[in-house]
Motif scaffolding. Structure first.
Motif, mmCIF file in Angstrom:
data_model
loop_
_atom_site.group_PDB
_atom_site.id
_atom_site.type_symbol
_atom_site.label_atom_id
_atom_site.label_comp_id
_atom_site.label_asym_id
_atom_site.label_seq_id
_atom_site.Cartn_x
_atom_site.Cartn_y
_atom_site.Cartn_z
ATOM 1 N N GLY A 111 -16.567 -26.904 11.280
ATOM 2 C CA GLY A 111 -15.788 -25.587 10.946
ATOM 3 C C GLY A 111 -16.972 -24.063 11.512
ATOM 4 O O GLY A 111 -16.566 -23.420 11.732
ATOM 5 N N GLU A 112 -17.990 -24.351 11.123
ATOM 6 C CA GLU A 112 -19.289 -23.180 10.806
ATOM 7 C C GLU A 112 -20.092 -23.072 12.004
ATOM 8 O O GLU A 112 -21.696 -22.426 12.128
ATOM 9 C CB GLU A 112 -19.790 -22.783 9.021
ATOM 10 N N ALA A 113 -20.199 -24.022 12.842
ATOM 11 C CA ALA A 113 -21.519 -24.413 13.948
ATOM 12 C C ALA A 113 -21.192 -23.435 14.598
ATOM 13 O O ALA A 113 -19.969 -22.680 13.805
ATOM 14 C CB ALA A 113 -20.538 -25.615 14.132
ATOM 15 N N GLY A 114 -22.505 -22.466 15.285
ATOM 16 C CA GLY A 114 -22.951 -21.903 15.824
ATOM 17 C C GLY A 114 -22.969 -20.152 14.283
ATOM 18 O O GLY A 114 -23.386 -19.851 15.103
ATOM 19 N N LYS A 115 -22.629 -20.607 13.661
ATOM 20 C CA LYS A 115 -22.994 -19.509 12.614
ATOM 21 C C LYS A 115 -24.156 -19.163 12.156
ATOM 22 O O LYS A 115 -24.928 -20.668 12.740
ATOM 23 C CB LYS A 115 -21.828 -19.437 11.238
ATOM 24 N N PRO A 151 -23.972 -28.372 11.204
ATOM 25 C CA PRO A 151 -23.596 -28.734 12.688
ATOM 26 C C PRO A 151 -24.738 -27.804 12.942
ATOM 27 O O PRO A 151 -25.957 -27.503 12.428
ATOM 28 C CB PRO A 151 -22.390 -28.350 12.507
ATOM 29 N N ALA A 152 -24.981 -27.703 14.696
ATOM 30 C CA ALA A 152 -25.935 -27.055 15.104
ATOM 31 C C ALA A 152 -25.667 -25.041 14.408
ATOM 32 O O ALA A 152 -24.120 -24.928 14.850
ATOM 33 C CB ALA A 152 -24.970 -26.803 16.721
ATOM 34 N N ALA A 153 -26.399 -24.758 13.881
ATOM 35 C CA ALA A 153 -26.371 -23.211 13.675
ATOM 36 C C ALA A 153 -27.580 -22.422 14.313
ATOM 37 O O ALA A 153 -28.249 -22.844 14.647
ATOM 38 C CB ALA A 153 -26.393 -23.529 12.400
ATOM 39 N N ARG A 154 -26.753 -21.300 13.950
ATOM 40 C CA ARG A 154 -27.997 -20.263 14.585
ATOM 41 C C ARG A 154 -28.939 -19.809 13.449
ATOM 42 O O ARG A 154 -29.097 -19.576 12.522
ATOM 43 C CB ARG A 154 -27.099 -19.103 15.258
ATOM 44 N N GLN A 155 -29.965 -19.733 14.291
ATOM 45 C CA GLN A 155 -31.491 -19.873 13.036
ATOM 46 C C GLN A 155 -31.927 -18.115 12.922
ATOM 47 O O GLN A 155 -31.788 -17.532 14.123
ATOM 48 C CB GLN A 155 -32.872 -20.215 13.660
#
Length: 373
Positions: A111-115, A151-155
């Protein structure tokens, strides 16, 4: 009719999830009040420490037993509460500890993917620590957090300043009250917390070195040693920084802070933040920000320009000057050379082309050396 106190204690019972609860009191009101408290605790899972307690009850007991006594800073303890209350409790706080499955926890992370990757990793840390301890304490038979995947997250990461930013920063640093601090960050690579702990006794003009051996503890006002032994280091003073330090150090006593507040005290997180905010605003204006009644209404300075960018720049400057990575590791105070290597990325194409020209024998021959930069 309510039973009188003289008639002896009043006993009340109730069942919840198949278990009987009872309470006694000198009258009916007291007995019912006690019974209500027991039922409320049962619903929260607080009546016993075991798999039947709720995740919420376990979090508070776990934190009180294993985190609060460790002497962590308020900032570190706050991280646990922030991640639990904001992202974990709303999803699984009501569940019994024994009923939590790995899919419940993976859904929280997904649910926090992309953060930011830092944010997602911290949530996973909380989940892993509290459920690992629950298994070790035999409250549950297996650890549902053991194999959680990010999950995929922003570096997030830090970056070096651009050429335009560098020119503007160096110019403003000549006149701004935060100028010496800014130049020290840029020319030594020190962490902001290390600069806050720096005293004039640590500036060794005789040997042209700054001795770094302490830092302001994050989330508190305490000065303490660095987190790792690598943080204790001597940094040669950059030629562009030396005259500014000499001028500022005239008449100063050994234990006076190099970067005092306006009242003469030692900087803390809040005062350093204000120092940076003031400098960044003036930098914004100098670089062409749009003003209305002396308020910036259209900023031109990048949002991600933070003090750590200057530390990052120091490291990339070392790389550009050809400083060996093991030397850079020592100057940066990194405990792991991989941390330095992540900054030493060789994004400039020239070294790679020069390397291949040495490999294929065309170095210095003018053939195959051209590239588009």
């Amino acid at each position: 009719m309510a039973k009188k106190k003289d008639d002896g204690p009043v006993r009340k019972t109730a069942r919840f999830h198949g278990k009987q609860y009872e309470a006694t009191g000198v009258d009916e009101l007291e007995a019912l009040t006690k019974l209500a408290d027991k039922l409320a605790a049962a619903k929260r899972g607080e009546e016993t420490v075991g798999g039947n307690m709720t995740v919420d009850a376990w979090y508070h007991k776990w934190k009180a037993l294993y985190k609060d006594p460790k002497g962590l800073t308020a900032k570190s303890l706050g991280m646990y509460d922030e991640k639990y209350n904001g992202y974990i409790r709303p999803r699984i706080g009501h569940l019994k500890l024994k009923d939590v499955k790995d899919v419940h926890l993976q859904e929280i992370l997904n649910g926090e993917a992309g953060k930011s990757i830092s944010h997602v990793k911290k949530i996973r840390i909380v989940l892993k620590e509290m459920f690992r301890r629950a298994r070790q304490s035999r409250l549950i038979t297996w650890d549902p957090a053991e194999l959680l995947e990010l999950p995929a997250a922003r570096q997030g990461g830090r970056r070096s300043i651009t050429g335009e930013e560098r020119a503007a920063i160096l110019k403003l640093a000549q006149t701004h009250r935060a100028g010496l601090w800014i130049l020290t960050l840029l020319y030594t690579g020190m962490r902001p917390g290390e600069t806050a702990a720096l005293s004039w006794a640590d500036v060794d003009f005789e040997n042209n070195e700054i001795h770094v051996h302490a830092a302001k503890e994050s989330g508190s006002g305490r000065v303490k040693g660095p987190k790792t032994a690598a943080g204790v280091r001597d940094i040669p003073i950059h030629a562009a920084l030396l005259p500014r330090l000499r001028e500022a150090g005239k008449g100063k006593r050994g234990f006076e802070p190099v970067f005092p507040t306006q009242s003469g005290g030692r900087q803390n997180e809040n005062s350093l933040r204000r120092l940076w905010t003031g400098f960044k605003r003036e930098l914004d204006v100098a670089m062409g920000a749009e003003l209305y009644r002396n308020k910036v209404v259209k900023s031109v300075v990048a949002e991600d320009l933070v003090p750590y960018c200057l530390r990052h720049t120091f490291c990339t400057d070392l790389e550009g000057a050809g400083v060996a990575i093991n030397v850079a590791k020592e100057l940066m105070g990194h405990s792991d050379i991989q941390t330095t290597a992540n900054i030493y990325t060789h994004k400039d194409a020239r070294p790679m082309h020069e390397g291949i020209s040495l490999l294929d024998g065309t170095a210095g021959k003018g053939a195959g050396n051209e590239y588009i930069g």
